[in-house]
Design an enzyme around this catalytic site. Structure first.
Site, PDB file in Angstrom:
ATOM      1  N   CYS A   1     -31.859 -11.531  34.573  1.00  0.00           N
ATOM      2  CA  CYS A   1     -32.455 -11.764  35.482  1.00  0.00           C
ATOM      3  C   CYS A   1     -31.462 -12.402  36.422  1.00  0.00           C
ATOM      4  O   CYS A   1     -30.713 -13.454  36.447  1.00  0.00           O
ATOM      5  CB  CYS A   1     -33.423 -12.856  35.157  1.00  0.00           C
ATOM      6  SG  CYS A   1     -34.184 -13.965  36.628  1.00  0.00           S
TER       7      CYS A   1
ATOM      8  N   SER B   1     -35.931  -4.021 -18.303  1.00  0.00           N
ATOM      9  CA  SER B   1     -35.855  -4.845 -16.862  1.00  0.00           C
ATOM     10  C   SER B   1     -35.925  -6.105 -17.592  1.00  0.00           C
ATOM     11  O   SER B   1     -36.057  -6.705 -18.758  1.00  0.00           O
ATOM     12  CB  SER B   1     -36.852  -4.707 -15.875  1.00  0.00           C
ATOM     13  OG  SER B   1     -38.358  -4.334 -16.913  1.00  0.00           O
ATOM     14  N   LEU B   2     -35.934  -7.022 -16.607  1.00  0.00           N
ATOM     15  CA  LEU B   2     -36.091  -8.638 -16.825  1.00  0.00           C
ATOM     16  C   LEU B   2     -37.296  -9.133 -16.322  1.00  0.00           C
ATOM     17  O   LEU B   2     -37.974  -8.664 -15.354  1.00  0.00           O
ATOM     18  CB  LEU B   2     -34.936  -9.368 -16.223  1.00  0.00           C
ATOM     19  CG  LEU B   2     -33.638  -9.021 -16.675  1.00  0.00           C
ATOM     20  CD1 LEU B   2     -32.687  -9.798 -15.523  1.00  0.00           C
ATOM     21  CD2 LEU B   2     -33.389  -9.829 -18.087  1.00  0.00           C
TER      22      LEU B   2
ATOM     23  N   LYS C   1     -27.869 -12.542 -10.322  1.00  0.00           N
ATOM     24  CA  LYS C   1     -28.542 -11.526 -10.350  1.00  0.00           C
ATOM     25  C   LYS C   1     -28.065 -10.468  -9.160  1.00  0.00           C
ATOM     26  O   LYS C   1     -28.283 -10.778  -8.064  1.00  0.00           O
ATOM     27  CB  LYS C   1     -29.972 -11.733 -10.112  1.00  0.00           C
ATOM     28  CG  LYS C   1     -30.759 -10.486 -10.535  1.00  0.00           C
ATOM     29  CD  LYS C   1     -32.229 -10.707 -10.624  1.00  0.00           C
ATOM     30  CE  LYS C   1     -32.931  -9.398 -11.207  1.00  0.00           C
ATOM     31  NZ  LYS C   1     -32.817  -8.264 -10.315  1.00  0.00           N
TER      32      LYS C   1
ATOM     33  N   GLU D   1     -25.279 -16.415 -14.622  1.00  0.00           N
ATOM     34  CA  GLU D   1     -24.568 -15.521 -13.915  1.00  0.00           C
ATOM     35  C   GLU D   1     -25.452 -15.063 -12.737  1.00  0.00           C
ATOM     36  O   GLU D   1     -26.875 -15.192 -12.676  1.00  0.00           O
ATOM     37  CB  GLU D   1     -23.967 -14.415 -14.423  1.00  0.00           C
ATOM     38  CG  GLU D   1     -24.743 -13.280 -14.939  1.00  0.00           C
ATOM     39  CD  GLU D   1     -23.946 -12.042 -15.592  1.00  0.00           C
ATOM     40  OE1 GLU D   1     -22.724 -12.267 -15.642  1.00  0.00           O
ATOM     41  OE2 GLU D   1     -24.673 -11.339 -15.930  1.00  0.00           O
TER      42      GLU D   1
ATOM     43  N   LYS E   1     -35.553 -15.837  -9.252  1.00  0.00           N
ATOM     44  CA  LYS E   1     -35.423 -15.189  -8.275  1.00  0.00           C
ATOM     45  C   LYS E   1     -35.329 -16.140  -6.790  1.00  0.00           C
ATOM     46  O   LYS E   1     -35.854 -17.318  -6.935  1.00  0.00           O
ATOM     47  CB  LYS E   1     -36.509 -14.337  -8.001  1.00  0.00           C
ATOM     48  CG  LYS E   1     -36.831 -13.115  -8.909  1.00  0.00           C
ATOM     49  CD  LYS E   1     -35.589 -12.191  -8.853  1.00  0.00           C
ATOM     50  CE  LYS E   1     -35.920 -11.088  -7.759  1.00  0.00           C
ATOM     51  NZ  LYS E   1     -36.797  -9.887  -7.915  1.00  0.00           N
TER      52      LYS E   1
ATOM     53  N   ASP F   1       0.880  -1.231  -0.018  1.00  0.00           N
ATOM     54  CA  ASP F   1      -0.231  -0.154  -0.086  1.00  0.00           C
ATOM     55  C   ASP F   1       0.999   1.161   0.027  1.00  0.00           C
ATOM     56  O   ASP F   1       0.461   2.114  -0.737  1.00  0.00           O
ATOM     57  CB  ASP F   1      -0.838   0.052   1.127  1.00  0.00           C
ATOM     58  CG  ASP F   1      -1.946  -1.171   1.363  1.00  0.00           C
ATOM     59  OD1 ASP F   1      -2.100  -1.838  -0.116  1.00  0.00           O
ATOM     60  OD2 ASP F   1      -2.910  -1.181   1.782  1.00  0.00           O
TER      61      ASP F   1
ATOM     62  N   CYS G   1     -35.144 -19.383  38.826  1.00  0.00           N
ATOM     63  CA  CYS G   1     -36.266 -19.034  37.687  1.00  0.00           C
ATOM     64  C   CYS G   1     -36.540 -20.175  36.917  1.00  0.00           C
ATOM     65  O   CYS G   1     -35.562 -20.720  36.194  1.00  0.00           O
ATOM     66  CB  CYS G   1     -35.477 -17.738  37.059  1.00  0.00           C
ATOM     67  SG  CYS G   1     -36.289 -17.185  35.478  1.00  0.00           S
TER      68      CYS G   1
HETATM   69  S1  IVH Z   1     -29.418  -8.626 -17.465  1.00  0.00           S
HETATM   70  C1  IVH Z   1     -32.357  -6.032 -20.664  1.00  0.00           C
HETATM   71  N1  IVH Z   1     -27.872  -9.634 -15.795  1.00  0.00           N
HETATM   72  O1  IVH Z   1     -31.775  -6.866 -12.861  1.00  0.00           O
HETATM   73  C2  IVH Z   1     -32.022  -6.081 -19.388  1.00  0.00           C
HETATM   74  N2  IVH Z   1     -29.535  -7.994 -15.193  1.00  0.00           N
HETATM   75  O2  IVH Z   1     -34.629  -6.988 -13.092  1.00  0.00           O
HETATM   76  C3  IVH Z   1     -30.850  -6.950 -19.181  1.00  0.00           C
HETATM   77  N3  IVH Z   1     -29.498  -7.236 -12.990  1.00  0.00           N
HETATM   78  O3  IVH Z   1     -32.313  -3.769 -14.458  1.00  0.00           O
HETATM   79  C4  IVH Z   1     -30.238  -7.499 -17.885  1.00  0.00           C
HETATM   80  N4  IVH Z   1     -27.903  -8.655 -12.147  1.00  0.00           N
HETATM   81  O4  IVH Z   1     -30.001  -4.148 -13.628  1.00  0.00           O
HETATM   82  C5  IVH Z   1     -28.920  -8.558 -16.116  1.00  0.00           C
HETATM   83  N5  IVH Z   1     -26.617 -10.244 -14.014  1.00  0.00           N
HETATM   84  C6  IVH Z   1     -27.426  -9.692 -14.676  1.00  0.00           C
HETATM   85  C7  IVH Z   1     -28.038  -8.750 -13.693  1.00  0.00           C
HETATM   86  C8  IVH Z   1     -28.928  -7.879 -14.009  1.00  0.00           C
HETATM   87  C9  IVH Z   1     -28.705  -7.772 -11.929  1.00  0.00           C
HETATM   88  C10 IVH Z   1     -30.452  -6.065 -12.790  1.00  0.00           C
HETATM   89  C11 IVH Z   1     -30.501  -5.357 -14.207  1.00  0.00           C
HETATM   90  C12 IVH Z   1     -31.886  -5.043 -14.472  1.00  0.00           C
HETATM   91  C13 IVH Z   1     -32.826  -5.747 -13.300  1.00  0.00           C
HETATM   92  C14 IVH Z   1     -33.953  -6.375 -14.048  1.00  0.00           C
END
Ligand code: IVH
Length: 688
Positions: free
Chosen positions: A445, A81-82, A126, A124, A325, A32, A451
């Site tokens: 206590c 979104s997904l 989430k 991968e 999820k 460091d 007790c």
């Molecule tokens: S792919 C077209 N990969 O989850 C959108 N999203 O619920 C493709 N997220 O807004 C997203 N990990 O920000 C992707 N490994 C991952 C993710 C991921 C977290 C988030 C992402 C998205 C949200 C949707």
């Protein structure tokens, strides 16, 4: 001799290289102090030659002038979104839809080998953070934005520059223009450290790493963000067709990103078919609690980019990807009552009785509030809406109150406002006085074994698996035995007979016989189990084993004074004092005599000389993330060898074992001149 411009360029390259090694690869390349020297030299040049400052200079990572507000950024490619999958059926249906769309189902119906007709998926974690987009022009980071509503986000470039894992300049041969998409998050350890600092400063604590990350990123003063240890992981790019080298697979694209120095999940894989997806889901679910950051599921994407194009999008989500999820680890519910439980040592634990809520995969109706100070700090009151968390096998806890939802007394409601929580002054079970030493968080206590609550807990502990291990002597039974005054001490367990048990609830003749046999079997035990079973304050299983090994027999242990006890590796003044106090209590001596009279026995031997281990009696502090060992594993290795693990560094610390992201503890160790070991050196010491 290079001019300042060349030197600055050189330093930038060096510093970012070490940064990447440290934060992304988790493999520091220089000490460091040497890093700091390079950094200061660069800062120096830039101060003397402001014209040499660049957008990709690592000196921009410390933050800059506060902004009056965030500018808006229109996303050239919207951030979508997904769709979510919650069940296996959802995943199977997703895979079926994908196969149909790309025309793979025909093969199956014609009876061909299913394996050759599976779709490959890039999978991968989430990330449970905040979505952001990073724009690189000619490899230089020029703009970063939040997701916002998907079409327009906020310009948080200055703040993102302070995130050490975001490359300010891509390495290798990146395209002229690229937008990297991913998530900003906070590691759990950094979150804990941040909250500890907030607590010390009397500031509000963050509820979870996600909120802490969000709160840290949306700061107008980027110096605040710089002090917050954020991380970034990429999961894709805005437009795959802009990527030079034109990858044909998602997996390839992720590898390209990694090659340019962008952090991507180590846990990413390519799997086949629905079975591969579900298997990955299960494996990551098992790893979830051991990962350094929170994830809320896994994401599956069709690996072929051509097929991704073919599948396209429906409304605001891709058809080629889905988020599977995990059961949520946090949920909202309401507090119906706050009760106080009395533990084995008399410790009072406030417990929230909750409206039943499904969280972490089970229905939860109680959550611990730890102690009075915690309840006060979180200000939990009856009627409140709270966030409950249940992660892994950890006891559910109340994380925070949702202040806006506190019922208010107003003209239209007769709900009286609940007062802040206070512990009772006498034990809710036996009425004895409650004691709370000023320097302790725990109130107790003072009723001792008079007790009933303490008696029940002591008995349960005595019979528990790692103590005497009496099968069948559980909750319900102990409750009755104590309430009906059949069993007053552990010794009474060994004089139970069929007649005593006959009138108890749910105790058929067969179960009574089984229980008596289980009790009889445990008259023969070991000294270590017996010592642990006694429930001496501060004597856990490991200490009990040490004591048994060192003293060999119970009488020598009972006669030992504090200084003799402190010769045992794990035993300090506090533990020694509790042991002496325990054996000085005539009631305890009497119970031990009764147990022996009832035939409880163990092999007794001679005291053994202290085993010489280089770790014996040494104090360790663990900090940061070690490359292979979990904190628990390292702790076990130390304790097995007679060493101790402490939470903070002091003059008494012998060794600090430091991994990546080691913070203030490492600094303190340096200040005090404590020996610092990395994992390799630590393992060498263990083996020596
Ligand atoms: S792919 C077209 N990969 O989850 C959108 N999203 O619920 C493709 N997220 O807004 C997203 N990990 O920000 C992707 N490994 C991952 C993710 C991921 C977290 C988030 C992402 C998205 C949200 C949707």
């Amino acid at each position: 001799m290079p001019g300042p411009a060349e030197r600055a360029a050189f330093l930038r390259g060096e510093i970012e290289h070490h940064n990447h090694a440290y934060y992304v690869l988790d493999a520091p390349t220089i000490p460091d102090a040497a890093y700091d020297a390079l950094f200061r030299e660069l800062q120096d040049i830039e101060t003397r030659h402001p014209e040499l400052c660049t957008a990709d200079s690592p000196t921009t990572r410390v933050g800059g002038k506060p902004l009056p507000q965030f500018a808006q950024v229109a996303h050239a490619v919207p951030m979508l979104s997904l769709n979510n999958a919650f069940t296996e059926e959802d995943v199977v249906a997703f895979d079926r839809r994908c196969r149909e769309a790309v025309g793979l189902n025909a093969g199956l119906t014609e009876g061909l080998n299913a394996d050759q007709h599976e779709i490959d998926y890039a999978v991968e974690p989430k990330f449970d953070g905040l979505a952001i987009s990073l724009r690189y022009e000619d490899g230089v980071f020029v703009q970063g934005a939040t997701r916002g509503d998907g079409s327009t986000g906020e310009d948080v470039t200055q703040n993102l520059r302070t995130v050490r894992t975001i490359p300010l300049r891509l390495t290798g041969r990146p395209p002229a223009l690229i937008e990297v998409r991913g998530e900003v998050l906070m590691f759990r350890q950094d979150f804990e450290n941040l909250n500890a600092r907030q607590r010390q400063a009397g500031e509000k604590e963050f509820v979870n790493p996600r909120n802490a990350a969000a709160g840290s990123l949306r700061q107008l003063d980027s110096r605040v963000t710089a002090a917050r240890s954020l991380r970034f992981f990429a999961y894709g790019v805005a437009d795959t067709t802009t990527v030079s080298l034109a990858p044909t697979f998602q997996g390839e694209l992720m590898q390209l990103l990694a090659d340019w120095g962008v952090p991507v999940a180590n846990e990413r894989e390519i799997v086949s078919g629905a079975r591969g997806l579900l298997d990955y889901y299960r494996r990551l679910g098992e790893m979830r609690d051991r990962m350094p950051y929170d994830i809320d599921g896994v994401v599956y994407k069709v690996d072929s980019l051509a097929w991704q194009g073919k599948l396209g999008f429906v409304s605001r989500a891709p058809r080629f990807a889905i988020a599977h999820k995990f059961p949520a680890q946090e949920a909202l519910t309401t507090v119906e009552a706050i009760e106080v439980q009395v533990g084995r040592t008399g410790a009072l634990t406030p417990v929230a009785r909750l409206a039943p809520v499904f969280v972490g995969g089970v229905t939860v109706t109680n959550a611990t509030l730890h102690n009075e100070d915690e309840v006060r700090r979180k200000d939990v009151r009856v009627g409140d809406t709270v966030i409950v968390r249940r992660a892994g096998d950890v006891i559910p806890e109340v994380v925070a109150v949702v202040a806006e939802r506190r019922p208010r007394r107003d003209l239209f409601s007769d709900d009286a406002l609940q007062p802040p929580f206070a512990l009772p002054t006498t034990c809710p079970v036996c009425g004895a006085v409650i004691e709370k030493p000023a320097d302790e968080a725990i109130a107790r206590c003072t009723g001792g074994l008079f007790c009933p609550a303490q008696r029940k807990q002591s008995l349960l502990h005595f019979a528990s698996r790692r103590a005497l291990d009496i099968e069948g002597l559980g909750d319900k039974l102990v409750e009755q035995l104590v309430d009906q005054d059949i069993v007053k001490t552990p010794a009474d367990v060994f004089v139970l007979d069929a007649a005593c048990l006959a009138n108890l609830d749910r105790m058929a003749e067969k179960s009574a016989t089984n229980l008596l046999a289980a009790i009889d079997k445990r008259r023969a035990t070991t000294l270590a189990r017996f010592i642990f079973a006694l429930g001496i304050r501060n004597v856990g299983e490991a200490t009990a084993k040490d004591l048994a090994r060192q003293f060999g027999n119970l009488d020598t242990l009972m006669a030992a004074d504090e200084s003799r006890l402190q010769q045992v590796p794990d035993v300090g003044p506090v533990v020694a004092a509790s042991i002496v106090r325990f054996f000085a209590e005539p009631h305890n001596v009497a119970v031990i005599a009764q147990l022996r009279a009832a035939g409880v026995h163990w092999p007794e031997g001679e005291p053994s000389a202290a085993v010489a281990s280089p770790l014996s009696g040494k104090t360790f502090v663990l900090t940061g993330t070690l490359p292979t060992l979990t904190r628990e594993a390292a702790k076990e290795l130390i304790e097995e060898r007679g060493g101790k693990v402490a939470g903070s560094v002091s003059k008494k610390t012998d060794f600090v074992v430091a991994g990546s992201e080691a913070g203030s503890k490492l600094d303190k160790a340096r200040q005090l001149g404590v020996t610092i070991l990395d994992e390799t050196q630590f393992l060498e010491l263990i083996r020596s």
